[in-house]
Design a protein around this motif. Structure first.
Motif, short mmCIF file in Angstrom:
data_model
loop_
_atom_site.label_atom_id
_atom_site.label_comp_id
_atom_site.label_asym_id
_atom_site.label_seq_id
_atom_site.Cartn_x
_atom_site.Cartn_y
_atom_site.Cartn_z
N ASP A 1 0.82 -1.21 0.00
CA ASP A 1 0.00 0.00 0.00
C ASP A 1 0.86 1.26 0.00
N LEU A 2 2.04 1.19 0.61
CA LEU A 2 2.93 2.35 0.61
C LEU A 2 3.61 2.54 -0.75
N ILE A 3 3.96 1.44 -1.39
CA ILE A 3 4.71 1.51 -2.65
C ILE A 3 3.82 1.87 -3.83
N LEU A 4 2.61 1.34 -3.87
CA LEU A 4 1.74 1.49 -5.05
C LEU A 4 1.51 2.94 -5.48
N PRO A 5 1.08 3.85 -4.60
CA PRO A 5 0.82 5.22 -5.09
C PRO A 5 2.06 5.93 -5.62
N MET A 6 3.22 5.60 -5.06
CA MET A 6 4.44 6.25 -5.54
C MET A 6 4.86 5.69 -6.90
N VAL A 7 4.63 4.39 -7.11
CA VAL A 7 4.89 3.80 -8.42
C VAL A 7 3.94 4.41 -9.44
N ASP A 8 2.66 4.53 -9.09
CA ASP A 8 1.69 5.15 -10.00
C ASP A 8 2.11 6.56 -10.38
N GLN A 9 2.61 7.30 -9.42
CA GLN A 9 3.03 8.68 -9.68
C GLN A 9 4.21 8.71 -10.65
N LYS A 10 5.16 7.79 -10.50
CA LYS A 10 6.33 7.77 -11.38
C LYS A 10 5.96 7.26 -12.77
N VAL A 11 5.05 6.29 -12.85
CA VAL A 11 4.59 5.82 -14.16
C VAL A 11 3.91 6.96 -14.91
N ALA A 12 3.11 7.74 -14.19
CA ALA A 12 2.42 8.87 -14.82
C ALA A 12 3.43 9.89 -15.35
N LEU A 13 4.53 10.06 -14.65
CA LEU A 13 5.56 11.00 -15.12
C LEU A 13 6.18 10.54 -16.43
N LEU B 1 4.72 8.77 -18.71
CA LEU B 1 3.73 8.80 -19.79
C LEU B 1 3.35 10.23 -20.17
N ALA B 2 3.11 11.09 -19.18
CA ALA B 2 2.63 12.44 -19.45
C ALA B 2 3.77 13.43 -19.70
N ARG B 3 4.91 13.19 -19.12
CA ARG B 3 6.06 14.08 -19.25
C ARG B 3 5.68 15.54 -18.97
N PRO B 4 5.13 15.82 -17.76
CA PRO B 4 4.76 17.21 -17.47
C PRO B 4 6.01 18.09 -17.34
#
Length: 478
Positions: free
Chosen positions: A359-371, A373-376
């Protein structure tokens, strides 16, 4: 008749490839042939490619004991008696670091130590530089001594100063380090497992505070502490060959799928081969690797350390690579259930640590995957924020382990007090003599003190074998 009057001399170099001479006619160049025979017959060990720093005592044609000679940081000679004539670990890759480890005895104290020989890439920082900074850090392997560089492959190749473009120089390093316990898969209780992982993670945190990132967290690189180990050294992180230092921009080098064992690599590291701009390797990647060590053990063993059938989850991770393996791990992190056959083998405290870690790792992985893909445009700022929040990430994981360990200790104390209470109130305890115990046969539901190595899990990986604070450490600031 075939002409057997010519020959070539070929040298196999594990670090830089093969080297051979042109064909030589012994009739036209007899002196070269004689020199070759004399060279191969030389009593000088260095002339024929042997390492003179290891000397043997021979009896009846067999090595019975030996010594390993090295030099300390002050260049003084140290002679270590070998505890075994064979190295206990050796990498046999055709090309690579050729790591070889020997068990030796300290010539003064008699303490068992480990000597590690390896050939690192010439452009990389030697492991001893990181081990020097790790001195005094609990949960991290401790160096005893290191000598000067022992050799470079460029000196053996005959290129002088004219090197081919694809030539990679390697440098040999010899380190003496403290010895610890068995590999972590030799645990015998759920509490021992959690304590070992907890202390290795705490040691990793302290390295990170010094700007050092391990980058090769795997089940092979976490060992149990010695039986008498103090809290903080119940588990030890070893092998800093692939470690790296934080750059001036505050980041570590980019993730590289070639570093580490795929079974334990983070999703970002696995994906790096297909990304044009991989993200920097950070502490979250290594924490994710610790999670996969715990996953490997929960899915392969029971709480007493006995090996069970390999789960399909691990087989799939092991057989796939790159983005496919990354997708499998993303799906695993999002999964809420745990197979019944696995949950039945472990106490609820261990499973709570496992679920909380995910549960601790999942949201941070999601955040990095989004980076990726989206390249903000503010991507670097988001990564910097994650880096600055590292203490919170580490402390959250360590608290999970501390809570799980406390729960297991409470269960152990309750069970022990219940047994004592039953014994004190049972009439049979007072009226009957104790039954004789046979030491010839172990009960069918018992477990050996140490599982045989042959029964331990051996997943086929291309990279396999290619190294506290007494409180929760939550007060440590990064």
């Amino acid at each position: 008749m075939p002409d057997n009057s010519s020959f070539t001399n070929q040298i196999e170099d594990l670090f830089a490839g093969a080297q051979y001479t042109p064909s030589i006619d012994i009739n036209e160049d007899p002196r070269v042939f004689v020199r070759l025979v004399l060279g191969l017959s030389s009593p000088n060990e260095s002339d024929i490619g042997l390492d003179p720093s290891i000397q043997w005592t021979i009896e009846n044609g067999r090595k019975v004991r030996g010594v390993l000679i090295t030099r300390g940081s002050d260049n003084t000679e140290i002679v270590y008696p070998l505890l075994n004539v064979d190295p206990f670990f050796r990498r046999n890759n055709i090309r690579g670091r050729c790591t070889t480890c020997w068990r030796v005895s300290d010539p003064v104290s008699g303490e068992e130590l480990l000597v590690k020989d390896s050939w690192r890439a010439g452009h990389s920082i030697s492991e001893y530089a990181y081990l020097q900074e790790a001195l005094g850090i609990s949960g991290v392997v401790q160096m005893v001594s290191h000598g000067p560089e022992r050799g470079q492959t460029k000196d053996f190749r005959g290129f002088e100063n004219d090197f081919p473009g694809d030539f990679e120089n390697r440098m040999e390093t010899r380190l003496a380090m403290k010895c610890y316990g068995d590999p972590i898969v030799e645990f015998t209780s759920a509490k021992q497992l959690l304590c070992a992982l907890r202390d290795a993670i705490a040691g990793h945190k302290r390295l990170f505070k010094k700007g050092i990132l391990h980058r090769d967290v795997s089940i092979q690189n976490v060992v149990l502490g010695k039986p008498e180990a103090e809290p903080g050294d119940c588990g030890v992180l070893i092998d800093l060959d692939m470690a790296t230092r934080r750059g001036e921009d505050g980041f570590h080098p980019h993730t590289d799928w070639r570093i580490g064992i795929p079974l334990y690599q983070s999703i970002m590291v696995l994906s790096s081969n297909s990304l044009s701009q991989p993200l920097p390797h950070d502490h979250l990647d290594d924490l994710e690797s610790f999670l996969y060590i715990l996953t490997h053990i929960l899915y392969s063993y029971d709480c007493h350390g006995a090996l069970h059938e390999v789960d399909d989850l691990l087989t799939d991770w092991d057989e796939c690579s790159g983005t496919i393996a990354a997708c499998l791990k993303e799906s695993f992190l999002a999964r809420q259930f745990l197979p019944k056959n696995i949950s039945m083998r472990w106490p609820s405290a261990s499973l709570d640590v496992f679920r909380g870690f995910k549960d601790l790792i999942l949201p941070m992985v999601d955040q990095k995957v989004a980076l990726t893909l989206a390249r903000p445009e503010n991507g670097p700022e988001i990564l910097k924020a994650l880096m600055l929040d590292a203490e919170h990430h580490y402390n959250g994981v360590i608290r999970l382990f501390d809570t799980g360990i406390a729960a297991l200790e409470k269960d152990d104390n309750y069970e022990a007090s219940s047994i004592l209470q039953r014994r004190s109130t049972s009439p049979q305890t007072l009226l009957q003599p104790p039954a004789e115990r046979s030491y010839l046969k172990r009960r069918s539901d018992g477990y050996p003190d140490s599982q045989p190595l042959v029964k331990r899990l051996k997943l086929k990986t291309s990279s396999s074998f290619s190294s506290s604070d007494t409180d929760s450490s939550s007060s440590d600031s990064l």
